[in-house]
Write an enzyme that holds these catalytic residues in place. Structure first.
Site, PDB file in Angstrom:
ATOM      1  N   CYS A  30      10.379   6.369  14.748  1.00 25.43           N
ATOM      2  CA  CYS A  30       9.068   6.553  15.395  1.00 25.43           C
ATOM      3  C   CYS A  30       8.078   6.385  14.253  1.00 25.43           C
ATOM      4  O   CYS A  30       7.628   7.346  13.656  1.00 25.43           O
ATOM      5  CB  CYS A  30       8.964   7.940  16.006  1.00 25.43           C
ATOM      6  SG  CYS A  30      10.060   8.168  17.415  1.00 25.43           S
ATOM      7  N   GLY A  86       2.973   6.096   7.488  1.00 23.03           N
ATOM      8  CA  GLY A  86       2.976   6.745   6.166  1.00 23.03           C
ATOM      9  C   GLY A  86       4.380   6.823   5.571  1.00 23.03           C
ATOM     10  O   GLY A  86       4.592   6.529   4.386  1.00 23.03           O
ATOM     11  N   CYS A  95       5.874  17.498  13.315  1.00 28.79           N
ATOM     12  CA  CYS A  95       4.712  18.224  12.764  1.00 28.79           C
ATOM     13  C   CYS A  95       4.343  19.326  13.768  1.00 28.79           C
ATOM     14  O   CYS A  95       3.216  19.393  14.235  1.00 28.79           O
ATOM     15  CB  CYS A  95       3.552  17.275  12.491  1.00 28.79           C
ATOM     16  SG  CYS A  95       3.048  16.277  13.892  1.00 28.79           S
TER      17      CYS A  95
HETATM   18  C1  LIG Z   1       4.751  11.752  14.874  1.00 33.97           C
HETATM   19  S1  LIG Z   1       4.303  10.140  15.309  1.00 33.97           S
HETATM   20  C2  LIG Z   1       5.012   9.188  14.015  1.00 33.97           C
HETATM   21  C3  LIG Z   1       4.252   9.226  12.708  1.00 33.97           C
HETATM   22  C4  LIG Z   1       4.819   8.264  11.683  1.00 33.97           C
HETATM   23  N1  LIG Z   1       6.224   8.518  11.417  1.00 33.97           N
HETATM   24  C5  LIG Z   1       4.084   8.307  10.373  1.00 33.97           C
HETATM   25  O1  LIG Z   1       4.531   8.905   9.406  1.00 33.97           O
HETATM   26  O2  LIG Z   1       3.009   7.698  10.294  1.00 33.97           O
HETATM   27  C6  LIG Z   1       5.379   9.836  16.643  1.00 33.97           C
HETATM   28  C7  LIG Z   1       5.433   8.381  17.078  1.00 33.97           C
HETATM   29  O3  LIG Z   1       6.441   8.275  18.099  1.00 33.97           O
HETATM   30  C8  LIG Z   1       6.087   7.175  18.894  1.00 33.97           C
HETATM   31  N2  LIG Z   1       6.907   7.244  20.122  1.00 33.97           N
HETATM   32  C9  LIG Z   1       6.763   8.053  21.194  1.00 33.97           C
HETATM   33  N3  LIG Z   1       7.745   7.820  22.105  1.00 33.97           N
HETATM   34  C10 LIG Z   1       8.527   6.842  21.589  1.00 33.97           C
HETATM   35  C11 LIG Z   1       9.671   6.163  22.045  1.00 33.97           C
HETATM   36  N4  LIG Z   1      10.234   6.445  23.231  1.00 33.97           N
HETATM   37  N5  LIG Z   1      10.205   5.203  21.272  1.00 33.97           N
HETATM   38  C12 LIG Z   1       9.642   4.892  20.074  1.00 33.97           C
HETATM   39  N6  LIG Z   1       8.542   5.500  19.586  1.00 33.97           N
HETATM   40  C13 LIG Z   1       7.998   6.456  20.333  1.00 33.97           C
HETATM   41  C14 LIG Z   1       4.601   7.323  19.085  1.00 33.97           C
HETATM   42  O4  LIG Z   1       4.012   6.102  19.449  1.00 33.97           O
HETATM   43  C15 LIG Z   1       4.171   7.814  17.688  1.00 33.97           C
HETATM   44  O5  LIG Z   1       3.710   6.743  16.915  1.00 33.97           O
END
Ligand SMILES: C[S@@+](CC[C@H](N)C(=O)[O-])C[C@H]1O[C@@H](n2cnc3c(N)ncnc32)[C@H](O)[C@@H]1O
Length: 421
Positions: free
Chosen positions: A238, A243, A352
């Site tokens: 995800c 970052g 987080c």
């Molecule tokens: C906590 S954020 C990730 C932050 C990222 N790892 C960073 O450090 O910048 C969670 C991410 O999960 C993605 N997400 C949500 N459901 C998902 C799915 N079913 N498959 C893939 N990505 C997904 C969202 O679009 C979001 O960008």
């Protein structure tokens, strides 16, 4: 930049209307272009004004309620709220009162409220920061406060609320080998650089050249726990806005950055281009992705309750109704990721979130149900990581009230699972 601050203030009031009236997150409003017509410096100022008002909202409303017999319409209330926050943070009374009177005077529906805004803000100006400082730190709403008190106890939650009120400094991760002179930057114990009062991020030295990226010190730890090695095939499951992808790509590992959101992956691509780092970008639902990896980082979608210092809009825009769905999705993602991991591989899970159901409990359950899973406590032995932060099941619990003297950190949960050979 508009020196009078009127454009930034007007936009800050619009953001407050959206968050407090429509229940929208500020990130949604910004993503929809709410501040696009402003100069970068005004954009930064508008965001800062709205965020500071939301952080102190309970205090602001207590001060205002003494001077209002009836609550005016939301926009007028938000003009008063912004003015009150600015006055209580030491802004010059004359400038603030005039600006707020002008702003309300130029609205189509509320021009007749100029007198009220003028009278109330003048009274607030005389009470000043003294009255402000005597009020308690704003409390979280009950839907969030109750589960947090159950998990961490009242004194810890009160300390978190103080951290939320204090806000967050700007933390950055330096690209390995990059050299940059950032005036006022200091290193925190885990190695991130920290700047107080950074202002407009894109104007800081080294930003354009991609020498660093913005990343809270706590958010920088999961990729350090994973410790990618050159040539390893790694899935950032995800990934956006990236970052952690950048950290892992910088090690020379072969990183697949996957996310379901095309818009957020656009930001990830911009970050790769700016820093000159490389990763394979994949738009997909993580639950449908196939492949075999040496290591996987699962930064799962979560309540984001650990980021309230930087996103004080969250408690106003959410109500906790999405917790159940997120917890279910996290455990499905953990199980799916496990199937993509080579024997002997490692999976770093993080959120987080301040809720144990999205952290400690997920890993306790994973250790019971994932075949060949064991916890790797050694992976947590990193510079600056305190032994007290390690939990019973062997994860890392980080809270916003930690490092109170240094400016705090985001709330996070991180654990490293190893798959048997
Ligand atoms: C906590 S954020 C990730 C932050 C990222 N790892 C960073 O450090 O910048 C969670 C991410 O999960 C993605 N997400 C949500 N459901 C998902 C799915 N079913 N498959 C893939 N990505 C997904 C969202 O679009 C979001 O960008």
């Amino acid at each position: 930049m508009d020196d009078s601050g009127t454009a930034a203030r007007r936009s800050a009031i619009y953001l407050l209307d959206q968050v407090l009236g429509e229940g929208r997150l500020m990130s949604e409003c910004l993503g929809a272009g709410a501040l696009d017509r402003l100069e970068p410096a005004d954009r930064a100022r508008a965001q800062r004004l709205a965020l500071d008002t939301l952080r102190g909202l309970e205090r602001v409303d207590r001060l205002l309620s003494k001077h209002l017999k009836r609550m005016p319409a939301l926009t007028v209330r938000n003009v008063l709220r912004l003015g009150t926050m600015e006055l209580c943070h030491g802004a010059a009374a004359h400038g603030v009162v005039n600006a707020m009177v002008e702003i309300v005077g130029k609205t189509r529906r509320f021009g007749h409220m100029k007198g009220l805004v003028n009278a109330v803000l003048r009274k607030i100006a005389t009470e000043g920061p003294e009255a402000w400082a005597a009020l308690r730190a704003p409390r979280l709403p009950k839907w969030l406060r109750n589960p947090l008190v159950a998990a961490w106890g009242s004194p810890a939650v009160a300390a978190m609320e103080l951290a939320h009120l204090a806000g967050a400094p700007l933390d950055i991760t330096l690209r390995p080998g990059a050299e940059v002179d950032l005036p006022g930057a200091r290193a925190v114990p885990t190695g991130s650089l920290r700047l107080d009062d950074a202002g407009q991020v894109s104007a800081l030295p080294g930003y354009e050249a991609g020498a660093w990226w913005v990343q809270d010190a706590a958010a920088a730890l999961p990729a350090k726990v994973l410790a990618a090695k050159p040539g390893e095939r790694i899935l950032d499951m995800c990934a956006a806005p990236g970052g952690k992808t950048l950290q892992m790509a910088a090690t020379g590992a072969d990183v697949v950055a996957l996310d379901i959101s095309e818009a957020r992956l656009g930001r990830l691509r911009e970050n790769l281009a700016r820093t000159g780092l490389k990763a394979e970008v994949v738009i997909s639902d993580a639950l449908r992705h196939d492949g075999q990896y040496d290591a996987i980082l699962l930064d799962a979608p979560c309540s984001a309750t650990g980021t309230i210092r930087r996103h004080p809009d969250l408690p106003f825009a959410k109500d906790g109704s999405e917790f159940g769905g997120l917890i279910e999705l996290q455990s499905q993602m953990l199980a799916h990721a496990w199937g993509l991991l080579k024997p002997g591989g490692r999976l770093v899970y993080c959120t987080c979130s301040l809720l144990p159901d999205e952290g400690e409990v997920q890993i306790e359950e994973a250790l019971e149900i994932l075949p060949g899973a064991r916890i790797d406590r050694d992976a947590l032995a990193l510079p600056g990581v305190e032994p007290d932060w390690v939990t019973e099941e062997g994860g890392l619990r980080l809270r916003p009230d930690y490092w109170a003297d240094l400016g705090g950190m985001d709330g996070f949960y991180i654990a490293c699972l190893r798959k048997s050979l």
